[in-house]
Design a protein around this motif. Structure first.
Motif, short mmCIF file in Angstrom:
data_model
loop_
_atom_site.label_atom_id
_atom_site.label_comp_id
_atom_site.label_asym_id
_atom_site.label_seq_id
_atom_site.Cartn_x
_atom_site.Cartn_y
_atom_site.Cartn_z
N ALA A 16 0.81 -1.21 0.00
CA ALA A 16 0.00 0.00 0.00
C ALA A 16 0.85 1.26 0.00
CB ALA A 16 -0.92 0.00 1.22
N THR A 17 0.34 2.28 -0.64
CA THR A 17 0.91 3.61 -0.49
C THR A 17 0.49 4.15 0.88
OG1 THR A 17 -1.04 4.75 -1.39
CG2 THR A 17 0.64 3.99 -2.97
N PRO A 18 1.17 5.17 1.40
CA PRO A 18 0.74 5.77 2.67
C PRO A 18 -0.72 6.23 2.63
CG PRO A 18 2.95 6.51 2.14
CD PRO A 18 2.45 5.74 0.94
N GLU A 19 -1.14 6.75 1.48
CA GLU A 19 -2.53 7.22 1.36
C GLU A 19 -3.51 6.06 1.42
OE1 GLU A 19 0.31 10.06 -0.04
OE2 GLU A 19 -0.05 8.00 -0.74
N GLU A 20 -3.17 4.95 0.79
CA GLU A 20 -4.04 3.77 0.83
C GLU A 20 -4.11 3.17 2.23
OE1 GLU A 20 -3.53 2.15 -3.79
OE2 GLU A 20 -2.09 1.58 -2.24
N LEU A 21 -2.98 3.16 2.92
CA LEU A 21 -2.99 2.65 4.29
C LEU A 21 -3.86 3.51 5.18
CD1 LEU A 21 -2.00 0.82 6.54
CD2 LEU A 21 0.05 2.23 6.71
N LEU A 22 -3.76 4.83 5.05
CA LEU A 22 -4.58 5.71 5.86
C LEU A 22 -6.06 5.51 5.57
CD1 LEU A 22 -4.81 8.01 7.91
CD2 LEU A 22 -4.51 9.63 6.01
N ALA A 23 -6.42 5.35 4.32
CA ALA A 23 -7.82 5.11 3.96
C ALA A 23 -8.31 3.80 4.56
CB ALA A 23 -7.97 5.10 2.44
N GLN A 24 -7.47 2.77 4.55
CA GLN A 24 -7.84 1.49 5.13
C GLN A 24 -8.03 1.60 6.64
OE1 GLN A 24 -8.77 -1.07 3.55
NE2 GLN A 24 -8.24 -2.99 4.56
N GLN A 25 -7.17 2.37 7.30
CA GLN A 25 -7.29 2.57 8.74
C GLN A 25 -8.58 3.31 9.08
OE1 GLN A 25 -3.57 4.52 9.44
NE2 GLN A 25 -2.47 2.61 9.84
N ASN A 26 -8.94 4.29 8.28
CA ASN A 26 -10.21 4.97 8.49
C ASN A 26 -11.37 3.98 8.37
OD1 ASN A 26 -10.44 8.14 8.71
ND2 ASN A 26 -8.60 7.72 7.53
N ALA A 27 -11.28 3.09 7.39
CA ALA A 27 -12.35 2.12 7.15
C ALA A 27 -12.46 1.10 8.28
CB ALA A 27 -12.14 1.42 5.81
N ASN A 28 -11.32 0.60 8.76
CA ASN A 28 -11.38 -0.47 9.76
C ASN A 28 -11.51 0.04 11.19
OD1 ASN A 28 -8.73 0.07 10.88
ND2 ASN A 28 -7.79 -1.20 9.30
N SER A 29 -11.48 1.35 11.37
CA SER A 29 -11.48 1.92 12.72
C SER A 29 -12.73 1.56 13.52
CB SER A 29 -11.35 3.45 12.66
OG SER A 29 -12.48 4.02 12.00
N THR A 30 -13.86 1.42 12.86
CA THR A 30 -15.09 1.12 13.59
C THR A 30 -15.02 -0.24 14.29
OG1 THR A 30 -16.04 0.23 11.55
CG2 THR A 30 -16.53 2.53 12.10
N GLU A 31 -14.20 -1.13 13.77
CA GLU A 31 -14.08 -2.45 14.37
C GLU A 31 -12.92 -2.55 15.36
OE1 GLU A 31 -14.37 -5.84 11.89
OE2 GLU A 31 -15.78 -4.92 10.49
N TRP A 32 -11.87 -1.75 15.16
CA TRP A 32 -10.63 -2.00 15.91
C TRP A 32 -10.16 -0.85 16.79
CZ3 TRP A 32 -8.15 -4.23 10.91
CH2 TRP A 32 -8.64 -5.53 10.71
N ARG A 33 -10.84 0.29 16.79
CA ARG A 33 -10.30 1.36 17.62
C ARG A 33 -10.66 1.22 19.09
NH1 ARG A 33 -14.25 5.65 18.10
NH2 ARG A 33 -15.99 5.39 16.66
N GLY A 34 -11.61 0.32 19.39
CA GLY A 34 -11.93 0.05 20.78
C GLY A 34 -12.37 1.28 21.52
N THR A 35 -11.68 1.61 22.61
CA THR A 35 -12.06 2.74 23.45
C THR A 35 -11.60 4.08 22.89
OG1 THR A 35 -10.06 2.33 24.74
CG2 THR A 35 -12.09 1.38 25.58
N LEU A 36 -10.83 4.08 21.81
CA LEU A 36 -10.28 5.31 21.27
C LEU A 36 -11.23 5.99 20.29
CD1 LEU A 36 -6.63 4.12 20.48
CD2 LEU A 36 -7.37 5.49 22.44
#
Length: 376
Positions: A16-36
């Protein structure tokens, strides 16, 4: 976008490019950010990416992308990450250093699920990791992942489930007598020497095990950079939410004994969950190390370490203390403090799974020291 079939030749595995990784993190955050919060979760991921374990290519972000015919553009379908890990492999009493990989953060957005894309990326990543970040003509020893969707899916794609059990005690304040005075809390500065001693002990055990069994015995190494990664995750959450008072850097685990060769120690890390979650907030004993384990007195030493862990868990707002894949001696120590506690064999969450790249079958492989420190 018209979605391609999962076996389309226009789907490709890429870094992934840095931009693609950031987009993926935004997408998966609802499942994995927990208390954050989302913003804090993204900062945590950026922070972790710059640790010694993961920086400079230690972590690889993989994406399955769709490149339409006659186009140079690409659309990210799903992704995952791999972390390069130090490992040991033993056969017939001979121990060698090896490269292994931990696979994590497998995520497919809901709109792309049920179409075989997750299986496609896992298949391709599994094959790619065999020759990833190793010397020319060499190959990785194995890769691991920890499935939260049971045992079947990843087994179909090459990662076989291994023992995934744990035992737990409630968090509670304990009296400071009955041996607790012998317990010393571990600081960051203690870890390097203890990790070195642990690796020597691990090499000896793997040599003995492989020589007597005739099988391959493998282990991930609980080195300082791995422990630092776990600690950094914990410290970040605590720094954001102010869940513990004081510095956690002075509370990385506990040890009994000062003489090398006769000590018992453990490392731990805290995982806070939301109040509405079914899962308890847990102080995980990530690694338990026992020098001279044949000594019958070691069971009592483990008991005192568990008391210290219970007290630390209570002070940290945890619900329980948990340890993965306990030995018989450790189970006996747990039952001194909770006679009715039972070993739980997990069937769905945190299923330790291994993909073998060596000679022969995974069925001829023993995974030693399969404890929480290996999780990623």
């Amino acid at each position: 976008m018209d979605l391609p079939k999962h076996d389309s030749p226009h789907l490709h595995l890429v870094v992934a490019t840095p931009e693609e990784l950031l987009a993926q993190q935004n997408a998966n955050s609802t499942e994995w950010r927990g208390t954050l919060s989302l913003e804090a979760y993204l900062r945590r991921e950026e922070h972790l990416l710059n640790l010694p374990l993961t920086r400079n290519g230690g972590l690889t972000a993989w994406m399955l992308v769709y490149t339409p015919p006659d186009s140079e553009s690409r659309q990210v379908i799903c992704g995952c990450e791999s972390i390069k890990k130090k490992a040991l492999i033993a056969k017939d009493g001979k121990v060698e250093d090896a490269v292994a990989h931990g696979v994590a953060s497998v995520f497919c957005p809901p709109k792309y699920r049920g179409k075989g894309y997750a299986g496609r990326i896992i298949e391709e990543v599994g094959k790619r990791l065999e020759g990833w970040q190793v010397g020319e003509g060499e190959r990785s020893a194995f890769s691991v992942l920890f499935s939260d969707i049971g045992k079947k899916f990843y087994a179909r794609h090459g990662w076989q489930p291994f023992p995934s059990a744990h035992i737990a005690l409630p968090a509670q304040s304990t009296d400071q007598e009955r041996g607790m005075s012998a317990v010393r809390l571990l600081k960051d500065g203690d870890l390097a020497e203890l990790c070195e001693a642990d690796e020597k002990l691990m090499r000896s055990k793997l040599a003995s095990s492989s020589k007597s069994s005739g099988r391959s015995t493998v282990a991930l190494v609980s080195d300082p950079v791995t422990l630092q990664w776990h600690a950094a995750r914990e410290d970040f959450v605590n720094g954001e939410l102010r869940l513990c008072q004081g510095s956690l850097q002075d509370r990385r685990g506990a040890i009994i004994g000062d003489e090398p060769g006769s000590r018992v120690w453990c490392y731990w890390t805290r995982l806070w969950t939301k109040p509405q979650d079914e899962a308890p907030s847990t102080l995980h004993i990530t690694r338990l190390v026992i020098e001279n384990e044949e000594d019958p007195a070691k069971e009592e030493a483990i008991v005192e370490l568990l008391r210290a862990a219970q007290s630390e868990a209570k002070a940290s707002g945890m619900d329980e203390v948990q340890l993965w894949n306990p030995s018989e001696t450790t189970v006996a120590a747990f039952r001194q403090l909770g006679p009715k506690v039972e070993v739980v064999h997990r069937e769905k969450e945190s299923i330790a799974s291994l993909r073998w790249y060596g000679e022969g079958s995974w069925e001829d492989v023993d995974w030693a020291c399969n404890e929480k420190y290996g999780w990623c």
